[in-house]
Enzyme design. Structure first.
Site, mmCIF file in Angstrom:
data_model
loop_
_atom_site.group_PDB
_atom_site.id
_atom_site.type_symbol
_atom_site.label_atom_id
_atom_site.label_comp_id
_atom_site.label_asym_id
_atom_site.label_seq_id
_atom_site.Cartn_x
_atom_site.Cartn_y
_atom_site.Cartn_z
ATOM 1 N N HIS A 1 3.203 3.790 3.780
ATOM 2 C CA HIS A 1 2.404 4.681 2.939
ATOM 3 C C HIS A 1 1.942 5.907 3.743
ATOM 4 O O HIS A 1 2.173 7.051 3.351
ATOM 5 C CB HIS A 1 1.189 3.920 2.398
ATOM 6 C CG HIS A 1 0.275 4.743 1.543
ATOM 7 N ND1 HIS A 1 0.317 4.701 0.168
ATOM 8 C CD2 HIS A 1 -0.703 5.636 1.860
ATOM 9 C CE1 HIS A 1 -0.586 5.540 -0.322
ATOM 10 N NE2 HIS A 1 -1.229 6.114 0.689
ATOM 11 N N GLU A 2 1.304 5.655 4.876
ATOM 12 C CA GLU A 2 0.780 6.777 5.671
ATOM 13 C C GLU A 2 1.918 7.627 6.215
ATOM 14 O O GLU A 2 1.781 8.843 6.346
ATOM 15 C CB GLU A 2 -0.124 6.275 6.801
ATOM 16 C CG GLU A 2 -1.375 5.510 6.330
ATOM 17 C CD GLU A 2 -2.231 6.248 5.292
ATOM 18 O OE1 GLU A 2 -2.269 7.493 5.309
ATOM 19 O OE2 GLU A 2 -2.840 5.563 4.432
ATOM 20 N N GLU B 1 -0.293 12.147 -2.520
ATOM 21 C CA GLU B 1 -0.176 10.718 -2.802
ATOM 22 C C GLU B 1 1.195 10.383 -3.397
ATOM 23 O O GLU B 1 1.706 9.279 -3.208
ATOM 24 C CB GLU B 1 -1.310 10.276 -3.743
ATOM 25 C CG GLU B 1 -1.504 8.783 -3.846
ATOM 26 C CD GLU B 1 -1.949 8.110 -2.544
ATOM 27 O OE1 GLU B 1 -2.273 8.803 -1.563
ATOM 28 O OE2 GLU B 1 -1.958 6.868 -2.522
ATOM 29 N N HIS C 1 2.736 10.260 3.745
ATOM 30 C CA HIS C 1 1.809 11.398 3.853
ATOM 31 C C HIS C 1 2.208 12.280 5.044
ATOM 32 O O HIS C 1 2.237 13.500 4.957
ATOM 33 C CB HIS C 1 0.379 10.901 4.103
ATOM 34 C CG HIS C 1 -0.331 10.404 2.874
ATOM 35 N ND1 HIS C 1 -0.504 11.173 1.760
ATOM 36 C CD2 HIS C 1 -0.923 9.211 2.609
ATOM 37 C CE1 HIS C 1 -1.190 10.481 0.840
ATOM 38 N NE2 HIS C 1 -1.445 9.284 1.337
#
Ligand code: ZN
Length: 501
Positions: A265-266, A295, A269
């Protein structure tokens, strides 16, 4: 004219560097700062943020923007110069409305609230956090009143994270989602035992988990020469300057998903920030378009890639080799189903794709009620639990798994949560478009190759920085406005197959 451009760019670059200096202080606060450093750090952050605010809202910036306004009016909407003046003006107008003393106060209070939250969460003691949250809600109401809003007080705060999107729009999207999600969750709930995820709860050596995640995100394109990964209570991504985009994660020795999916997820980003074009550096354009668009990138890599059958077709044998004792008798198909298990849970960041947006609706409604003074801070645990029961079908056993689970309110990030749901919807809109443009993407993912997808994202989304709003970008890239249809279709197809509904 050239002088005015260089003066504006010089001033904006100073703001840009100050913002990154503040990010360094914030990153350290979250990772390595000893507890007793909190008081001094709060002061440091307040001072740096105050100077940043003063530099950006200086009347001279307003005069330079006004002088350049006519010049850029003739330029194409998407040109660097036109976008720079448009976006800077938008930020400038917004920040000029709020007194610097209030910004400083919010910054100071957020550092103290963060420390209180850290103390409150382990023992699940809301009373430790309550006075700080009360203070923060009052400060945010003041801020919203200075900013002004067309309809609901929430609009003022939402607009800071998602320019152009209104509370009214979010309510409408959530109604659309609810209409389709609730029956789907219900149908799946009747067949929960079709998926067994016991294999995710073995004893997963922490270092090996860490290394596996690093191996995967390097393949995704995360550049460790331009970033690093550390542990924190709540994972995040932060840009500390050009060539320095850091991520954090948390690791649970007895649950595989925690570290792996927060890492991917990170990374999503971080890839956005790492791929911003250097030509926009030193300006307000050198950032993601909005939180919702940001997001969309993290969810795309976490879910649409990281929870796909194609992905695990390639990576599962590799994971099995790292954890043979736990996974020897588990097939790739079983593992794919396990990481996609639907299970109403209390913790948002560990929620599955189907129930995730219900967590957001809960917070969105509660924040509206707090800002409109329909709910008192003292009533938050009770109000939270009632909504959890209604949406997720169960009441959290304690506040650590309820209203104390997220860091956002400590930071004063009211209006932020809906961007998670908007990002979910947008991630599917973008991914479907990427596959239409580059049909080989699924086959590439199945071979552990991600350049096709990464390049498409860079070309169509990342390289624009903040030139476009979420809605402009959605229309430009997919030909459609932000909407829930592709997301719902994706859930129906994927989970229909897994659960036979
Ligand atoms: Zn995120």
């Amino acid at each position: 004219m050239q002088e005015k451009w260089s003066e504006l760019r010089k001033r904006l670059a100073q703001v840009y560097h100050l913002q990154h200096a503040s990010a360094v202080l914030g990153w350290d606060q979250e990772t390595y700062m000893p507890p007793r450093g909190a008081g001094a750090r709060a002061e440091q952050l307040a001072v740096v943020n105050k100077i940043t605010h003063e530099s950006f809202t200086a009347p001279e910036i307003g005069r330079l923007l006004a002088a350049l306004h006519d010049h850029v009016a003739k330029l194409p909407y998407d040109s660097d110069d036109a976008a720079l003046v448009r976006v800077t003006q938008r930020d400038y107008d917004k920040l000029r409305r709020v007194p610097p003393e209030l910004i400083e106060e919010i910054s100071r209070e957020s550092s103290l609230a963060l420390e209180a939250w850290k103390r409150a969460r382990p023992g699940s003691d809301f009373r430790i956090f309550q006075p700080h949250l009360e203070r923060m809600v009052e400060l945010k109401i003041q801020q919203a009143n200075y900013l002004g809003y067309p309809e609901r007080i929430y609009d003022a705060l939402l607009d800071q994270y998602e320019p152009g999107i209104t509370t009214h729009q979010v309510v409408a999207i959530f109604q659309d989602l609810k209409k389709d999600l609730v029956p789907l969750v219900k149908a799946i709930s009747a067949k929960l035992d079709r998926v067994d995820d016991a294999c995710l709860y073995g004893e997963y050596d922490e270092q090996k988990q860490w290394e596996f995640g690093v191996q995967v995100i390097k393949q995704f394109g995360y550049d460790f020469e331009g970033g690093r990964q550390d542990r924190t209570a709540h994972p995040f991504t932060t840009r500390l300057g050009w060539g320095d985009v850091r991520i954090t994660t948390r690791v649970d020795k007895y649950f595989f998903n925690t570290a792996f999916f927060s890492t991917t997820h990170e990374c999503g980003h971080a890839l956005y920030d790492m791929n911003l074009p250097e030509t926009l550096g030193g300006t307000p354009l050198a950032d993601g378009a909005s939180l919702g668009v940001h997001e969309s990138q993290s969810r795309l890599w976490e879910n649409l890639v990281g929870r796909s059958r194609d992905f695990w077709g390639y990576y599962y044998p590799r994971l099995q080799a790292v954890f043979p004792a736990i996974l020897r008798d588990v097939t790739a198909a079983e593992f794919y189903r396990a990481v996609n298990r639907v299970k109403p849970s209390f913790i948002r960041v560990e929620a599955d794709e189907v129930t995730y947006n219900l967590h957001i609706m809960l917070r969105f409604e509660l924040e509206n009620d707090l800002l409109e003074r329909k709910v008192k801070v003292a009533e938050v645990p009770e109000a939270w639990n009632a909504k959890a029961q209604a949406y997720l079908g169960a009441t959290p056993p304690n506040d650590a798994q309820g209203c104390l689970q997220d860091i956002h309110w400590a930071f004063g990030d009211f209006g932020y949560f809906p961007t998670y749901s908007l990002g979910n919807l947008l991630s599917v809109q973008f991914f479907e478009q990427a596959k239409r443009a580059v049909p080989a993407i699924p086959a590439q993912i199945a071979r552990g190759e991600f350049a096709g997808l990464r390049d498409w994202l860079r070309e169509n989304i990342h390289r624009h920085g903040r030139k476009f709003t979420l809605d402009e970008l959605a229309r430009r890239v997919t030909g459609e406005p932000l909407n829930a249809k592709p997301y719902v279709a994706y859930l129906r197809s994927k989970y229909g197959e897994i659960y036979g509904v």
